[in-house]
Motif scaffolding. Structure first.
Motif, PDB file in Angstrom:
ATOM      1  N   ASN A  41      47.092  38.649  47.850  1.00  0.00           N
ATOM      2  CA  ASN A  41      46.088  39.684  47.610  1.00  0.00           C
ATOM      3  C   ASN A  41      44.672  39.126  47.644  1.00  0.00           C
ATOM      4  O   ASN A  41      43.743  39.791  48.113  1.00  0.00           O
ATOM      5  N   GLU A 100      43.700  38.709  51.290  1.00  0.00           N
ATOM      6  CA  GLU A 100      43.475  40.005  51.920  1.00  0.00           C
ATOM      7  C   GLU A 100      42.153  40.628  51.466  1.00  0.00           C
ATOM      8  O   GLU A 100      41.379  41.143  52.276  1.00  0.00           O
ATOM      9  N   LYS A 101      41.883  40.584  50.185  1.00  0.00           N
ATOM     10  CA  LYS A 101      40.702  41.256  49.638  1.00  0.00           C
ATOM     11  C   LYS A 101      39.402  40.533  49.963  1.00  0.00           C
ATOM     12  O   LYS A 101      38.351  41.144  50.104  1.00  0.00           O
ATOM     13  N   LYS A 129      51.928  36.613  44.993  1.00  0.00           N
ATOM     14  CA  LYS A 129      51.211  37.883  45.154  1.00  0.00           C
ATOM     15  C   LYS A 129      49.712  37.718  44.930  1.00  0.00           C
ATOM     16  O   LYS A 129      48.897  38.327  45.636  1.00  0.00           O
TER      17      LYS A 129
END
Length: 222
Positions: free
Chosen positions: A39, A42-43, A35
């Motif tokens: 994340n 993506e961020k 995760k």
């Protein structure tokens, strides 16, 4: 700094690396690791991966989890090897200028593996080679592309390239090495196993050989 060869090796082993990591990190820990990576990609908005369609169900499918993990590792490695101001990449045309050979020769060297870890993936696509790529000379000596570029730029800044003084400059460089090691290349460093050289000797041998090749190129073109 991740070299082209290291990127190639990492991608070749990414599946086993992903499998090993997942086996070492059990239960909730590997879920957390996955995760965090998803994340982060993506961020930071640096990934071209489509990760927004993932949900918790992926943790019930160990095969898909491993495949996705390997895909993420490969993408992260690619980003790590991307060009920066400290690690530019060069076209075959630029390399031909730096090495003093034709573009055809550079392409032949790529096909023969002279640029370690570099592969031409698409037939008509021009290769771009990182400054951190290792170049293997016919003699077996290895040097970084950035070292060749640095030598070229130093010579150009001295006004010794593309003019009548080029050969004189090269001869001066050869004389410097001959004075340092007490003889010609073939009778000194060229007669010594590369693995038995000190780091300084390895660097000098690669540079010395480079200047010898440049003299040959000048003589052929004159």
């Amino acid at each position: 700094m991740l070299t082209a060869y290291e990127l190639h090796e990492f991608n070749r082993q990414k599946d086993s690396i992903a499998d090993s990591l997942l086996k070492q990190v059990h239960g909730n820990s590997n879920i957390l690791l996955f995760k965090v990576l998803v994340n982060y990609l993506e961020k930071t908005n640096i990934s071209g991966l489509r990760l927004d369609n993932l949900d918790e169900s992926i943790f019930k499918d160990s095969k898909e989890l491993k495949e996705r993990f390997a895909q993420i590792l490969e993408h992260m490695a690619t980003i790590a090897a991307e060009e920066t101001e400290h690690s530019p990449t060069y076209t075959t045309g630029q390399l031909a200028k730096f090495f003093g050979v034709s573009i055809t020769t550079i392409n032949n060297w790529i096909n023969k593996g002279r640029f370690i870890g570099v592969e031409r993936k698409e037939r008509n696509k021009q290769a771009r080679i990182s400054a951190n790529t290792k170049y293997k000379a016919p003699s077996g000596e290895i040097m970084f592309v950035k070292d060749v570029v640095e030598m070229y730029n130093e010579a150009e800044n001295d006004g010794n390239l593309n003019n009548s003084n080029e050969l004189e400059f090269l001869v001066t460089q050869l004389a410097m090495y001959e004075g340092k090691y007490g003889g010609e290349y073939d009778k000194t460093l060229g007669n010594k196993p590369f693995s038995g050289m000190t780091p300084e000797e390895q660097t000098d041998a690669a540079a010395w050989r480079y200047f010898l090749e440049q003299v040959e190129n000048v003589n052929r073109s004159s």
